[in-house]
Scaffold this active site. Structure first.
Site, PDB file in Angstrom:
ATOM      1  N   GLY A  46       0.882  -1.169   0.000  1.00  0.00           N
ATOM      2  CA  GLY A  46       0.000   0.000   0.000  1.00  0.00           C
ATOM      3  C   GLY A  46       0.909   1.205   0.000  1.00  0.00           C
ATOM      4  O   GLY A  46       1.808   1.304  -0.825  1.00  0.00           O
ATOM      5  N   GLU A  47       0.742   2.049   0.965  1.00  0.00           N
ATOM      6  CA  GLU A  47       1.607   3.228   1.085  1.00  0.00           C
ATOM      7  C   GLU A  47       2.117   3.262   2.524  1.00  0.00           C
ATOM      8  O   GLU A  47       1.336   3.418   3.468  1.00  0.00           O
ATOM      9  CB  GLU A  47       0.791   4.477   0.724  1.00  0.00           C
ATOM     10  CG  GLU A  47       1.479   5.778   0.988  1.00  0.00           C
ATOM     11  CD  GLU A  47       2.863   5.874   0.367  1.00  0.00           C
ATOM     12  OE1 GLU A  47       3.812   6.240   1.103  1.00  0.00           O
ATOM     13  OE2 GLU A  47       3.002   5.579  -0.839  1.00  0.00           O
ATOM     14  N   SER A  48       3.437   3.080   2.667  1.00  0.00           N
ATOM     15  CA  SER A  48       3.983   2.892   4.015  1.00  0.00           C
ATOM     16  C   SER A  48       3.791   4.114   4.905  1.00  0.00           C
ATOM     17  O   SER A  48       3.612   3.987   6.114  1.00  0.00           O
ATOM     18  CB  SER A  48       5.459   2.516   3.944  1.00  0.00           C
ATOM     19  OG  SER A  48       6.202   3.538   3.320  1.00  0.00           O
ATOM     20  N   CYS A  78       6.116  -5.302   0.336  1.00  0.00           N
ATOM     21  CA  CYS A  78       6.215  -3.952  -0.217  1.00  0.00           C
ATOM     22  C   CYS A  78       6.147  -2.898   0.896  1.00  0.00           C
ATOM     23  O   CYS A  78       7.080  -2.790   1.682  1.00  0.00           O
ATOM     24  CB  CYS A  78       5.147  -3.777  -1.295  1.00  0.00           C
ATOM     25  SG  CYS A  78       5.639  -2.566  -2.507  1.00  0.00           S
ATOM     26  N   ILE A 136       5.311  -2.723  -7.566  1.00  0.00           N
ATOM     27  CA  ILE A 136       4.540  -1.476  -7.694  1.00  0.00           C
ATOM     28  C   ILE A 136       5.203  -0.412  -6.806  1.00  0.00           C
ATOM     29  O   ILE A 136       5.159  -0.510  -5.579  1.00  0.00           O
ATOM     30  CB  ILE A 136       3.073  -1.682  -7.263  1.00  0.00           C
ATOM     31  CG1 ILE A 136       2.430  -2.836  -8.067  1.00  0.00           C
ATOM     32  CG2 ILE A 136       2.278  -0.387  -7.450  1.00  0.00           C
ATOM     33  CD1 ILE A 136       1.060  -3.254  -7.566  1.00  0.00           C
ATOM     34  N   ARG A 137       5.836   0.564  -7.437  1.00  0.00           N
ATOM     35  CA  ARG A 137       6.614   1.581  -6.699  1.00  0.00           C
ATOM     36  C   ARG A 137       7.372   0.915  -5.539  1.00  0.00           C
ATOM     37  O   ARG A 137       7.270   1.319  -4.383  1.00  0.00           O
ATOM     38  CB  ARG A 137       5.718   2.707  -6.190  1.00  0.00           C
ATOM     39  CG  ARG A 137       5.169   3.589  -7.309  1.00  0.00           C
ATOM     40  CD  ARG A 137       4.461   4.823  -6.788  1.00  0.00           C
ATOM     41  NE  ARG A 137       3.338   4.475  -5.925  1.00  0.00           N
ATOM     42  CZ  ARG A 137       2.171   4.004  -6.357  1.00  0.00           C
ATOM     43  NH1 ARG A 137       1.980   3.850  -7.652  1.00  0.00           N
ATOM     44  NH2 ARG A 137       1.214   3.715  -5.534  1.00  0.00           N
ATOM     45  N   HIS A 172       4.552  -7.891  -4.814  1.00  0.00           N
ATOM     46  CA  HIS A 172       3.196  -8.237  -4.374  1.00  0.00           C
ATOM     47  C   HIS A 172       2.875  -9.697  -4.716  1.00  0.00           C
ATOM     48  O   HIS A 172       2.302  -9.963  -5.773  1.00  0.00           O
ATOM     49  CB  HIS A 172       2.174  -7.325  -5.057  1.00  0.00           C
ATOM     50  CG  HIS A 172       2.110  -5.957  -4.470  1.00  0.00           C
ATOM     51  ND1 HIS A 172       1.099  -5.545  -3.630  1.00  0.00           N
ATOM     52  CD2 HIS A 172       2.949  -4.904  -4.585  1.00  0.00           C
ATOM     53  CE1 HIS A 172       1.310  -4.294  -3.260  1.00  0.00           C
ATOM     54  NE2 HIS A 172       2.432  -3.879  -3.832  1.00  0.00           N
ATOM     55  N   GLU A 174       0.624 -11.534  -3.686  1.00  0.00           N
ATOM     56  CA  GLU A 174      -0.817 -11.840  -3.616  1.00  0.00           C
ATOM     57  C   GLU A 174      -1.522 -11.561  -4.945  1.00  0.00           C
ATOM     58  O   GLU A 174      -2.690 -11.876  -5.104  1.00  0.00           O
ATOM     59  CB  GLU A 174      -1.470 -11.039  -2.474  1.00  0.00           C
ATOM     60  CG  GLU A 174      -1.726  -9.562  -2.743  1.00  0.00           C
ATOM     61  CD  GLU A 174      -0.477  -8.686  -2.678  1.00  0.00           C
ATOM     62  OE1 GLU A 174       0.646  -9.229  -2.540  1.00  0.00           O
ATOM     63  OE2 GLU A 174      -0.616  -7.456  -2.792  1.00  0.00           O
TER      64      GLU A 174
END
Ligand code: GLN
Length: 197
Positions: A46-48, A78, A136-137, A172, A174
Site C-alpha cells: 500500500g503506502e507505508s 512492499c 509497484i513503486r 506483491h 498476492e
C-alpha cells in the site's frame, strides 16, 4: 491456524484469499484487539507513510512490536517490508523497526511505476520454477544483518529476505495465482506453533 492481515490500507482482500487458498484461516485485523491469539500476521503493500500513520492513530504500535518480539511470524510485502525494516532511507512516518535490514523506498525510480518480472526465490516449493513478481513503486533491501537469509535479488538490490520469523518481500505475491510464497509463510507459522490446527 489463524493468520491476520493488517487491514488499515492496501491489498488486504487478495492476501486473505491467498491465505484461505493455502488452507489457513485469514482474518482482517482492523483494531489492535484483532491481534489477540493470531498465529501469524501479514502486513500488506500500500503506502507505508499512510499505513505508518494509521498504525499510530489506531494505537497499533505497541501491540505490533510486542507481537513481533514475542516470536509470532510476520510477513511484510512492499509497504509492509518498509514497516518491518530496522532502517529506512527517506522514511516519512514511524515504522516498527523489527527486522535487521535496511530498505530504500521507491528504489526503481519514478519513471518505472510498476513492472512484472520472473524471479527465482530460494527456499520456496519448486524453487527452480520462476515466480512472476509484480513490483509497484517497490522498495529494495540495500543491506542485511548477518543472520538474514537472502531469498531473491535483482540488479537493483534484494527483493526477498528472511530474518528469523520475519519474512519480507519487495513485490506483491498476492497478485498472481502462484501461492508458493504464501505457502512458505504458512509453513513458517505452523513450525512456530505446531499445536495450532
Ligand atoms: N512506495 C510505497 C511506499 O513507500 C510502497 C508501494 C507498495 O506497497 N506497493 O510505501
Amino acid at each position: 491456524m489463524r493468520i491476520g492481515v493488517l487491514a488499515l490500507q492496501g491489498a488486504v482482500r487478495e492476501h486473505l484469499e491467498m491465505i484461505e487458498n493455502c488452507g489457513a484461516r485469514g482474518e482482517a485485523v482492523k483494531l489492535p484487539s484483532g491481534l489477540n491469539g493470531i498465529n501469524g500476521l501479514v502486513i500488506p503493500g500500500g503506502e507505508s507513510t499512510t499505513i505508518g500513520k494509521l498504525i499510530e492513530k489506531y494505537g497499533f504500535s505497541d501491540s505490533l512490536i510486542k507481537l513481533g518480539t514475542s516470536g509470532v511470524p510476520v510477513f511484510g510485502t512492499c509497504a509492509g517490508l518498509i514497516l518491518l525494516a530496522g532502517r529506512v532511507l527517506e522514511r516519512r512516518a514511524p515504522t516498527l523497526e523489527l527486522a535487521d535490514v535496511t530498505v530504500k523506498r521507491n528504489a526503481f525510480g519514478r519513471q518505472v511505476d510498476s513492472f512484472e518480472q520472473d524471479i527465482r526465490v530460494s527456499g520456496i516449493e519448486d524453487e527452480d520454477r520462476p515466480f512472476r513478481a509484480v513490483f509497484i513503486r517497490a522498495p529494495v533491501i540495500t543491506e542485511v544483518g548477518p543472520g538474514v537469509e537472502v531469498m531473491a535479488g535483482l540488479e537493483h538490490g534484494i527483493v526477498m529476505a528472511r530474518d528469523r520469523h520475519y519474512l519480507m518481500g519487495a513485490f506483491h505475491p498476492e497478485l498472481t495465482g502462484d501461492k508458493r510464497i504464501h505457502q512458505y509463510f504458512i509453513n513458517m507459522v505452523s513450525r512456530a506453533c505446531p499445536g495450532a490446527a
